[in-house]
Design an enzyme around this catalytic site. Structure first.
Site, mmCIF file in Angstrom:
data_model
loop_
_atom_site.group_PDB
_atom_site.id
_atom_site.type_symbol
_atom_site.label_atom_id
_atom_site.label_comp_id
_atom_site.label_asym_id
_atom_site.label_seq_id
_atom_site.Cartn_x
_atom_site.Cartn_y
_atom_site.Cartn_z
ATOM 1 N N TRP A 170 -5.917 4.924 -3.227
ATOM 2 C CA TRP A 170 -7.176 5.349 -3.836
ATOM 3 C C TRP A 170 -8.000 6.266 -2.926
ATOM 4 O O TRP A 170 -8.971 6.859 -3.373
ATOM 5 C CB TRP A 170 -8.031 4.113 -4.179
ATOM 6 C CG TRP A 170 -8.105 3.142 -3.035
ATOM 7 C CD1 TRP A 170 -7.333 2.017 -2.884
ATOM 8 C CD2 TRP A 170 -8.936 3.222 -1.868
ATOM 9 N NE1 TRP A 170 -7.644 1.404 -1.693
ATOM 10 C CE2 TRP A 170 -8.617 2.116 -1.047
ATOM 11 C CE3 TRP A 170 -9.920 4.121 -1.434
ATOM 12 C CZ2 TRP A 170 -9.239 1.893 0.182
ATOM 13 C CZ3 TRP A 170 -10.539 3.892 -0.211
ATOM 14 C CH2 TRP A 170 -10.200 2.793 0.578
ATOM 15 N N ASN A 171 -7.656 6.364 -1.635
ATOM 16 C CA ASN A 171 -8.592 7.047 -0.727
ATOM 17 C C ASN A 171 -8.620 8.562 -0.905
ATOM 18 O O ASN A 171 -9.656 9.192 -0.716
ATOM 19 C CB ASN A 171 -8.358 6.643 0.735
ATOM 20 C CG ASN A 171 -6.968 6.926 1.230
ATOM 21 O OD1 ASN A 171 -6.053 7.160 0.443
ATOM 22 N ND2 ASN A 171 -6.791 6.906 2.530
ATOM 23 N N ARG A 181 0.607 16.062 -2.937
ATOM 24 C CA ARG A 181 1.464 16.189 -1.750
ATOM 25 C C ARG A 181 2.890 15.733 -2.051
ATOM 26 O O ARG A 181 3.841 16.141 -1.400
ATOM 27 C CB ARG A 181 0.824 15.312 -0.663
ATOM 28 C CG ARG A 181 1.475 15.324 0.639
ATOM 29 C CD ARG A 181 0.439 15.159 1.708
ATOM 30 N NE ARG A 181 0.315 13.773 2.100
ATOM 31 C CZ ARG A 181 -0.404 13.385 3.152
ATOM 32 N NH1 ARG A 181 -1.093 14.275 3.847
ATOM 33 N NH2 ARG A 181 -0.475 12.137 3.484
ATOM 34 N N GLU A 227 -6.510 -1.557 11.059
ATOM 35 C CA GLU A 227 -7.119 -0.382 10.463
ATOM 36 C C GLU A 227 -8.497 -0.758 9.913
ATOM 37 O O GLU A 227 -8.600 -1.675 9.093
ATOM 38 C CB GLU A 227 -6.218 0.079 9.312
ATOM 39 C CG GLU A 227 -5.951 1.530 9.319
ATOM 40 C CD GLU A 227 -4.989 1.964 8.230
ATOM 41 O OE1 GLU A 227 -4.481 1.131 7.452
ATOM 42 O OE2 GLU A 227 -4.749 3.171 8.167
ATOM 43 N N SER A 254 -4.838 17.210 9.023
ATOM 44 C CA SER A 254 -4.216 17.399 7.707
ATOM 45 C C SER A 254 -4.229 18.864 7.298
ATOM 46 O O SER A 254 -5.275 19.507 7.328
ATOM 47 C CB SER A 254 -4.977 16.589 6.648
ATOM 48 O OG SER A 254 -4.999 15.232 7.021
ATOM 49 N N GLY A 312 0.393 4.137 1.439
ATOM 50 C CA GLY A 312 -0.422 2.931 1.330
ATOM 51 C C GLY A 312 -0.263 2.086 2.575
ATOM 52 O O GLY A 312 0.082 2.591 3.647
ATOM 53 N N CYS A 330 -6.039 7.008 6.651
ATOM 54 C CA CYS A 330 -5.065 6.473 7.613
ATOM 55 C C CYS A 330 -5.118 7.280 8.905
ATOM 56 O O CYS A 330 -4.676 6.821 9.952
ATOM 57 C CB CYS A 330 -3.671 6.450 7.018
ATOM 58 S SG CYS A 330 -3.215 7.996 6.257
ATOM 59 N N LYS A 383 2.549 6.148 -10.028
ATOM 60 C CA LYS A 383 1.533 5.133 -10.294
ATOM 61 C C LYS A 383 0.382 5.344 -9.318
ATOM 62 O O LYS A 383 0.527 5.109 -8.123
ATOM 63 C CB LYS A 383 2.088 3.721 -10.097
ATOM 64 C CG LYS A 383 1.118 2.675 -10.641
ATOM 65 C CD LYS A 383 1.297 1.303 -10.040
ATOM 66 C CE LYS A 383 0.672 1.161 -8.693
ATOM 67 N NZ LYS A 383 -0.793 1.391 -8.642
ATOM 68 N N PRO A 384 -0.767 5.822 -9.839
ATOM 69 C CA PRO A 384 -1.923 5.965 -8.951
ATOM 70 C C PRO A 384 -2.530 4.593 -8.660
ATOM 71 O O PRO A 384 -2.134 3.597 -9.270
ATOM 72 C CB PRO A 384 -2.888 6.825 -9.770
ATOM 73 C CG PRO A 384 -2.540 6.540 -11.197
ATOM 74 C CD PRO A 384 -1.069 6.204 -11.232
ATOM 75 N N ARG A 390 -14.819 11.485 8.073
ATOM 76 C CA ARG A 390 -14.222 12.068 6.871
ATOM 77 C C ARG A 390 -13.836 10.907 5.960
ATOM 78 O O ARG A 390 -13.245 9.927 6.399
ATOM 79 C CB ARG A 390 -12.981 12.872 7.280
ATOM 80 C CG ARG A 390 -12.184 13.443 6.142
ATOM 81 C CD ARG A 390 -11.177 14.452 6.690
ATOM 82 N NE ARG A 390 -10.290 14.929 5.658
ATOM 83 C CZ ARG A 390 -8.987 14.625 5.591
ATOM 84 N NH1 ARG A 390 -8.433 13.859 6.513
ATOM 85 N NH2 ARG A 390 -8.241 15.110 4.635
ATOM 86 N N GLU A 438 4.335 6.825 3.912
ATOM 87 C CA GLU A 438 3.146 7.188 4.698
ATOM 88 C C GLU A 438 2.304 5.921 4.759
ATOM 89 O O GLU A 438 1.636 5.574 3.788
ATOM 90 C CB GLU A 438 2.347 8.308 4.015
ATOM 91 C CG GLU A 438 3.075 9.622 3.895
ATOM 92 C CD GLU A 438 3.291 10.321 5.223
ATOM 93 O OE1 GLU A 438 2.773 9.838 6.260
ATOM 94 O OE2 GLU A 438 3.998 11.338 5.226
ATOM 95 N N LEU A 439 2.360 5.230 5.879
ATOM 96 C CA LEU A 439 1.768 3.895 5.944
ATOM 97 C C LEU A 439 0.499 3.888 6.802
ATOM 98 O O LEU A 439 -0.132 4.910 6.995
ATOM 99 C CB LEU A 439 2.830 2.912 6.442
ATOM 100 C CG LEU A 439 4.149 2.967 5.635
ATOM 101 C CD1 LEU A 439 5.195 2.044 6.220
ATOM 102 C CD2 LEU A 439 3.912 2.662 4.166
HETATM 103 P P1 ADP Z 1 -4.808 -0.503 -0.100
HETATM 104 O O1 ADP Z 1 -4.959 -1.833 0.585
HETATM 105 O O2 ADP Z 1 -5.343 0.623 0.653
HETATM 106 O O3 ADP Z 1 -5.218 -0.514 -1.531
HETATM 107 P P2 ADP Z 1 -2.086 -0.795 -0.871
HETATM 108 O O4 ADP Z 1 -0.874 -0.577 -0.032
HETATM 109 O O5 ADP Z 1 -2.359 -2.183 -1.330
HETATM 110 O O6 ADP Z 1 -3.265 -0.199 -0.045
HETATM 111 O O7 ADP Z 1 -2.062 0.122 -2.149
HETATM 112 C C1 ADP Z 1 -1.473 1.391 -2.212
HETATM 113 C C2 ADP Z 1 -0.784 1.553 -3.543
HETATM 114 O O8 ADP Z 1 0.259 0.580 -3.630
HETATM 115 C C3 ADP Z 1 -1.671 1.325 -4.752
HETATM 116 O O9 ADP Z 1 -1.272 2.225 -5.769
HETATM 117 C C4 ADP Z 1 -1.340 -0.102 -5.145
HETATM 118 O O10 ADP Z 1 -1.571 -0.376 -6.512
HETATM 119 C C5 ADP Z 1 0.140 -0.133 -4.850
HETATM 120 N N1 ADP Z 1 0.694 -1.481 -4.643
HETATM 121 C C6 ADP Z 1 0.103 -2.557 -4.091
HETATM 122 N N2 ADP Z 1 0.956 -3.602 -4.070
HETATM 123 C C7 ADP Z 1 2.119 -3.172 -4.633
HETATM 124 C C8 ADP Z 1 3.392 -3.773 -4.910
HETATM 125 N N3 ADP Z 1 3.653 -5.031 -4.595
HETATM 126 N N4 ADP Z 1 4.346 -3.009 -5.488
HETATM 127 C C9 ADP Z 1 4.105 -1.734 -5.805
HETATM 128 N N5 ADP Z 1 2.934 -1.104 -5.575
HETATM 129 C C10 ADP Z 1 1.953 -1.808 -4.995
#
Ligand code: ADP
Length: 490
Positions: free
Chosen positions: A161-162, A170, A392, A452, A239, A295, A185-186, A289, A261-262
């Site tokens: 979401w950030n 990207r 983080e 970036s 994420g 991240c 999937k956003p 920013r 990208e973790l």
């Molecule tokens: P944040 O804590 O910053 O929200 P996440 O890694 O939880 O980071 O979320 C990043 C993306 O991963 C989002 O689109 C979220 O819906 C998705 N997500 C979270 N858990 C899962 C999962 N178990 N399987 C697939 N996608 C996931």
């Protein structure tokens, strides 16, 4: 038009369905979910909420569209991206408002992100026509090698979401350039920007089924079967490291190509030979920013003892002067954090640092009232065992610790399982290169707080991820190399 009328108009212009096979559809179950304004807690919109059967339908659409799309002329794929880039720039103000409404960042930052996101489409529109191969003679002269690049196949993308648009473009930009179809999937908190982008790409001439957008509250339940199915050949995720590890396990079942990208835990090192004002300006960017919700955000500031007080005073003055408020309002520089969970984490981390003996220079306690606001905060004397040094933060908190030697700063910076980016400020060229070589990360910000750039390879080492996005290598993540051995008698 009043501000709220304009907001309503922009919100009403966004499709609220699932984009599957070129059509906007409700979820098969009829389920919907709501999108909230993090500045007020008010509901902005209601969007379709996919279930596993919708996810499968999206995968089928992407799979069926793959062969036809791979056969489309590269120039044509590039021109679709170019038209989408131009449409994003033409719609920049509306897209920025939409992003601010659902994500919270100030309008100026949202405008910056829309331009940055669009730039990935322009960059990859230019890369689509530069996919090449090779021809070589075997060392023994007996055969020839022909090497070609082909699209990897249907891709699954999961984005955070950030940066609601840029983290999508990207991945979508190079996928389209390479000839790959997509299910994306956003994030639950910010689907609207991606839904708007889906319509922009359809309007730009993207064939049905090439881009499928599914919003899902049950992210795991919907995405896991898609990843395990085997028809998708690539998974790209941005994420958290925890979710990334789970997805890697799922992708292992059918051996999908993966890009990850973790999380990050960037250090920001200011040496005694740095230009302090430049370093403070860099810290403001690296820290503030996106309200620190990046991240790449500077997570730990290490400042040489001889300049630490001056640096902390100047940084605290600038941080304390920032205007906090709803991102749509004039003059606001810092918006709310994304949700209650995000803000609670920042509160906990700061509380932990204070319990360990850190001192508050500015900020330090969350505001009352609606919205998930947290004030820009500078902490000094942050002990190494504080959680702030290891986790983080994802918020506007700058923890400062002092160091005495270069070795000490390097050891502290590298003492993390993450390896996305580190920042260093020094006017000494030898030191700049020496330290850059020894820092364990995929990227370095040298005398700058911003790394970036769509034309540069973004990505991390260690547990910050796999692969690179952007730059000339960005498209490679979406291409398979095929080699033909040619028997030949000359
Ligand atoms: P944040 O804590 O910053 O929200 P996440 O890694 O939880 O980071 O979320 C990043 C993306 O991963 C989002 O689109 C979220 O819906 C998705 N997500 C979270 N858990 C899962 C999962 N178990 N399987 C697939 N996608 C996931």
């Amino acid at each position: 038009m009043t501000t709220s009328e304009l907001e309503r108009k922009v919100l009403d212009s966004v499709p609220t369905g699932l984009l599957i096979g070129g059509e906007w559809r409700p979820a098969r179950s009829g389920a919907t979910t709501t999108v909230e304004d993090p500045a007020t807690g008010e509901i902005l919109a209601e969007v379709a909420d996919a279930g596993p059967e919708d996810g499968m339908a999206a995968l089928t659409a992407a799979h069926e569209a793959q062969a036809g799309f791979a056969a489309m002329a590269p120039r044509e794929r590039g021109e679709i991206l170019r038209r989408a880039y131009e449409a994003m720039i033409a719609d920049l103000d509306d897209l920025a408002l939409l992003m601010t409404l659902e994500m919270g960042k100030p309008l100026a930052e949202s405008k910056g992100e829309v331009a940055y996101a669009a730039e990935f489409f322009r960059w990859f529109s230019e890369e689509a026509v530069r996919i090449d191969g090779g021809y070589a003679t075997a060392p023994n002269g007996q055969s020839r090698f022909l090497v070609m690049k082909q699209p990897v196949g249907p891709c699954v993308f999961i984005t955070p979401w950030n940066f609601p648009l840029a983290m999508g473009t990207r991945k979508i930009g190079p996928a389209i350039a390479a000839g790959c179809t997509v299910v994306i999937k956003p994030a639950l908190q910010t689907p609207l920007s991606m839904l708007a982008l889906g319509q922009i790409l359809l309007d730009a001439g993207l064939p049905a089924g090439v881009l499928n957008v599914i919003n899902a509250t049950d992210a795991g339940g919907v995405m896991e079967p898609i990843i395990r199915d085997g028809r998708a050949r690539k998974l790209s995720f941005t994420g958290s490291t925890g979710v990334g590890k789970k997805l890697l396990e799922q992708a292992a079942e059918k051996v999908l190509r993966t890009s990850m990208e973790l999380g990050g835990n960037a250090s920001f090192i200011v040496f005694d030979d740095a230009d302090v004002d430049k370093a403070v300006a860099g810290a403001m960017v690296a820290k503030m920013r996106n309200m620190g919700e990046a991240c790449t955000a500077a997570n730990r500031l290490y400042v040489h003892r001889s300049i630490a007080d001056t640096f902390a005073d100047k940084l605290a003055e600038k941080m304390g002067a920032l205007v906090v408020g709803r991102g749509t309002d004039d003059g606001v520089q810092v918006g709310p954090l994304i949700d209650a969970k995000g803000r609670d984490k920042v509160v906990d981390l700061v509380g932990d640092a204070l319990a360990h003996g850190a001192t508050v220079k500015v900020g330090g306690s969350p505001a009352d009232g609606p919205g998930y606001f947290y004030p820009p905060t500078v902490l000094t004397d942050v002990p190494v065992e504080s959680r702030l040094n290891h986790e983080e933060i994802f918020g506007p908190v700058a923890p400062i610790s002092v160091f005495d030697t270069e070795e000490e700063a390097l050891a502290a910076a590298n003492a993390t399982e993450f390896g996305l980016v580190n920042y260093l400020f020094t006017e000494n060229l030898d030191r700049a290169l020496r330290v850059s070589e020894k820092l364990e990360s995929g990227m370095i910000g040298l005398n700058t707080g911003l790394v970036s750039n769509p034309a540069a390879p973004f990505g991390g080492t260690k547990q910050s991820g796999l692969g690179r996005e952007g730059g000339t290598v960005g498209i490679e993540e979406f291409l398979e190399t095929k080699y033909i051995a040619i028997g030949i008698q000359i």
